[in-house]
Design a protein around this motif. Sequence first.
Motif, PDB file in Angstrom:
ATOM      1  N   ALA A 110       2.020  50.562 -12.752  1.00 61.47           N
ATOM      2  CA  ALA A 110       3.682  51.291 -13.083  1.00 61.47           C
ATOM      3  C   ALA A 110       4.365  50.172 -13.517  1.00 61.47           C
ATOM      4  CB  ALA A 110       4.147  51.948 -11.862  1.00 61.47           C
ATOM      5  N   VAL A 111       5.507  50.827 -14.346  1.00 57.78           N
ATOM      6  CA  VAL A 111       6.387  50.157 -14.627  1.00 57.78           C
ATOM      7  C   VAL A 111       7.379  50.076 -13.536  1.00 57.78           C
ATOM      8  CG1 VAL A 111       8.322  49.716 -16.512  1.00 57.78           C
ATOM      9  CG2 VAL A 111       6.128  50.800 -17.230  1.00 57.78           C
ATOM     10  N   TYR A 112       7.999  48.757 -13.246  1.00 56.30           N
ATOM     11  CA  TYR A 112       8.798  48.573 -12.009  1.00 56.30           C
ATOM     12  C   TYR A 112      10.306  48.391 -12.743  1.00 56.30           C
ATOM     13  CZ  TYR A 112       4.986  48.713  -8.959  1.00 56.30           C
ATOM     14  OH  TYR A 112       4.048  49.025  -7.884  1.00 56.30           O
ATOM     15  N   TYR A 113      11.260  49.056 -12.063  1.00 55.09           N
ATOM     16  CA  TYR A 113      12.815  48.753 -12.568  1.00 55.09           C
ATOM     17  C   TYR A 113      13.423  48.499 -11.487  1.00 55.09           C
ATOM     18  CZ  TYR A 113      11.032  51.919 -16.279  1.00 55.09           C
ATOM     19  OH  TYR A 113      10.638  52.292 -17.712  1.00 55.09           O
ATOM     20  N   CYS A 114      14.245  47.449 -11.617  1.00 56.37           N
ATOM     21  CA  CYS A 114      15.605  46.935 -10.513  1.00 56.37           C
ATOM     22  C   CYS A 114      16.611  48.031 -10.759  1.00 56.37           C
ATOM     23  CB  CYS A 114      15.527  45.646 -10.481  1.00 56.37           C
ATOM     24  SG  CYS A 114      16.251  44.947 -11.961  1.00 56.37           S
ATOM     25  N   ASN A 115      17.322  48.210  -9.884  1.00 53.06           N
ATOM     26  CA  ASN A 115      18.300  49.115  -9.690  1.00 53.06           C
ATOM     27  C   ASN A 115      19.459  48.490  -8.637  1.00 53.06           C
ATOM     28  OD1 ASN A 115      19.747  51.272  -7.738  1.00 53.06           O
ATOM     29  ND2 ASN A 115      19.343  52.234  -9.777  1.00 53.06           N
ATOM     30  N   GLY A 116      20.790  48.506  -9.428  1.00 53.92           N
ATOM     31  CA  GLY A 116      21.845  48.121  -8.470  1.00 53.92           C
ATOM     32  C   GLY A 116      22.931  49.058  -8.342  1.00 53.92           C
ATOM     33  N   ARG A 117      23.359  49.249  -7.453  1.00 53.88           N
ATOM     34  CA  ARG A 117      24.800  49.913  -7.073  1.00 53.88           C
ATOM     35  C   ARG A 117      25.963  49.112  -6.443  1.00 53.88           C
ATOM     36  NH1 ARG A 117      22.615  54.374  -3.173  1.00 53.88           N
ATOM     37  NH2 ARG A 117      20.743  53.073  -2.994  1.00 53.88           N
ATOM     38  N   PHE A 118      26.797  49.056  -7.233  1.00 53.83           N
ATOM     39  CA  PHE A 118      27.630  47.960  -6.660  1.00 53.83           C
ATOM     40  C   PHE A 118      29.114  48.581  -6.377  1.00 53.83           C
ATOM     41  CE2 PHE A 118      25.106  44.573  -8.342  1.00 53.83           C
ATOM     42  CZ  PHE A 118      24.564  45.163  -9.451  1.00 53.83           C
ATOM     43  N   SER A 119      29.501  48.431  -5.226  1.00 50.70           N
ATOM     44  CA  SER A 119      30.864  49.061  -4.647  1.00 50.70           C
ATOM     45  C   SER A 119      32.132  48.923  -5.653  1.00 50.70           C
ATOM     46  CB  SER A 119      31.108  48.496  -3.262  1.00 50.70           C
ATOM     47  OG  SER A 119      29.889  48.876  -2.264  1.00 50.70           O
ATOM     48  N   ALA A 120      31.907  47.752  -6.153  1.00 52.35           N
ATOM     49  CA  ALA A 120      33.393  47.474  -7.090  1.00 52.35           C
ATOM     50  C   ALA A 120      33.094  48.631  -8.300  1.00 52.35           C
ATOM     51  CB  ALA A 120      33.063  46.044  -7.630  1.00 52.35           C
ATOM     52  N   TYR A 121      31.915  49.244  -8.623  1.00 47.10           N
ATOM     53  CA  TYR A 121      31.970  50.025  -9.736  1.00 47.10           C
ATOM     54  C   TYR A 121      31.503  51.458  -9.520  1.00 47.10           C
ATOM     55  CZ  TYR A 121      31.376  45.169 -11.920  1.00 47.10           C
ATOM     56  OH  TYR A 121      31.881  44.226 -12.224  1.00 47.10           O
ATOM     57  N   GLY A 122      32.040  51.730  -8.216  1.00 47.11           N
ATOM     58  CA  GLY A 122      31.966  53.162  -7.837  1.00 47.11           C
ATOM     59  C   GLY A 122      30.505  53.633  -7.713  1.00 47.11           C
ATOM     60  N   THR A 123      30.269  54.693  -8.021  1.00 50.62           N
ATOM     61  CA  THR A 123      28.981  55.355  -8.113  1.00 50.62           C
ATOM     62  C   THR A 123      27.893  55.236  -9.345  1.00 50.62           C
ATOM     63  OG1 THR A 123      29.427  57.453  -9.100  1.00 50.62           O
ATOM     64  CG2 THR A 123      29.799  57.278  -6.675  1.00 50.62           C
ATOM     65  N   THR A 124      28.434  54.143 -10.114  1.00 54.79           N
ATOM     66  CA  THR A 124      27.604  53.842 -11.243  1.00 54.79           C
ATOM     67  C   THR A 124      26.342  53.215 -10.683  1.00 54.79           C
ATOM     68  OG1 THR A 124      29.339  53.816 -12.779  1.00 54.79           O
ATOM     69  CG2 THR A 124      27.411  52.785 -13.563  1.00 54.79           C
ATOM     70  N   GLU A 125      25.185  53.587 -11.471  1.00 56.96           N
ATOM     71  CA  GLU A 125      23.941  52.742 -11.097  1.00 56.96           C
ATOM     72  C   GLU A 125      23.396  51.928 -12.382  1.00 56.96           C
ATOM     73  OE1 GLU A 125      21.508  56.491  -9.190  1.00 56.96           O
ATOM     74  OE2 GLU A 125      20.592  54.621  -8.541  1.00 56.96           O
ATOM     75  N   TYR A 126      22.846  50.796 -12.134  1.00 60.36           N
ATOM     76  CA  TYR A 126      22.677  50.024 -13.174  1.00 60.36           C
ATOM     77  C   TYR A 126      21.064  49.814 -13.045  1.00 60.36           C
ATOM     78  CZ  TYR A 126      27.413  48.923 -13.875  1.00 60.36           C
ATOM     79  OH  TYR A 126      28.848  49.112 -13.973  1.00 60.36           O
ATOM     80  N   TRP A 127      20.384  49.622 -14.259  1.00 59.25           N
ATOM     81  CA  TRP A 127      18.961  49.377 -14.232  1.00 59.25           C
ATOM     82  C   TRP A 127      18.608  48.448 -15.047  1.00 59.25           C
ATOM     83  CZ3 TRP A 127      15.764  52.741 -11.381  1.00 59.25           C
ATOM     84  CH2 TRP A 127      16.632  53.831 -10.946  1.00 59.25           C
ATOM     85  N   GLY A 128      17.660  47.720 -14.621  1.00 58.96           N
ATOM     86  CA  GLY A 128      16.814  46.622 -15.381  1.00 58.96           C
ATOM     87  C   GLY A 128      15.870  47.192 -16.371  1.00 58.96           C
ATOM     88  N   GLN A 129      15.514  46.392 -17.471  1.00 56.81           N
ATOM     89  CA  GLN A 129      14.533  46.850 -18.406  1.00 56.81           C
ATOM     90  C   GLN A 129      13.164  47.321 -17.956  1.00 56.81           C
ATOM     91  OE1 GLN A 129      14.732  43.956 -17.740  1.00 56.81           O
ATOM     92  NE2 GLN A 129      13.002  42.865 -18.272  1.00 56.81           N
ATOM     93  N   GLY A 130      12.933  47.152 -16.795  1.00 50.25           N
ATOM     94  CA  GLY A 130      11.341  47.383 -16.377  1.00 50.25           C
ATOM     95  C   GLY A 130      10.604  46.309 -16.691  1.00 50.25           C
ATOM     96  N   THR A 131       9.342  46.168 -15.664  1.00 50.78           N
ATOM     97  CA  THR A 131       8.413  45.054 -15.962  1.00 50.78           C
ATOM     98  C   THR A 131       7.236  45.739 -15.589  1.00 50.78           C
ATOM     99  OG1 THR A 131       7.883  42.917 -15.691  1.00 50.78           O
ATOM    100  CG2 THR A 131       8.748  44.092 -13.856  1.00 50.78           C
TER     101      THR A 131
END
Length: 120
Positions: free
Chosen positions: A93-114
Amino acid sequence: VQLQASGGGSVQAGGSLRLSCAVSRAILSTFRDSTMGWYRQAPGKERELVASMIRSGIPNYADSVKGRFTISRDNAKKTVYLQMNRLTPEDTAVYYCNGRFSAYGTTEYWGQGTLVTVSS
């Protein structure tokens, strides 16, 4: 905030890979106060959660990877890892990292996939 994933590749069944996800443009305290995760998406399938780790270091795994995959984080390096052992073709599969940072509320951040490809 930017997430940069790396470490994917091709491996035979039974092999191992280690994925890394480095977080940039975020201060240490922001990273420490985050939930980091790895997702994957196989061809023709929906993206699914593989593993996640909350700020306290408690991990959570999908049933399909329990006992084979290990998520960890190095807060000083602002990096999260996914050690994948005893890989099977179903892990391809393509694996993606994901980050949810309290400082930025409910926004989710994604890496580009590997891409991880496991051959039988």
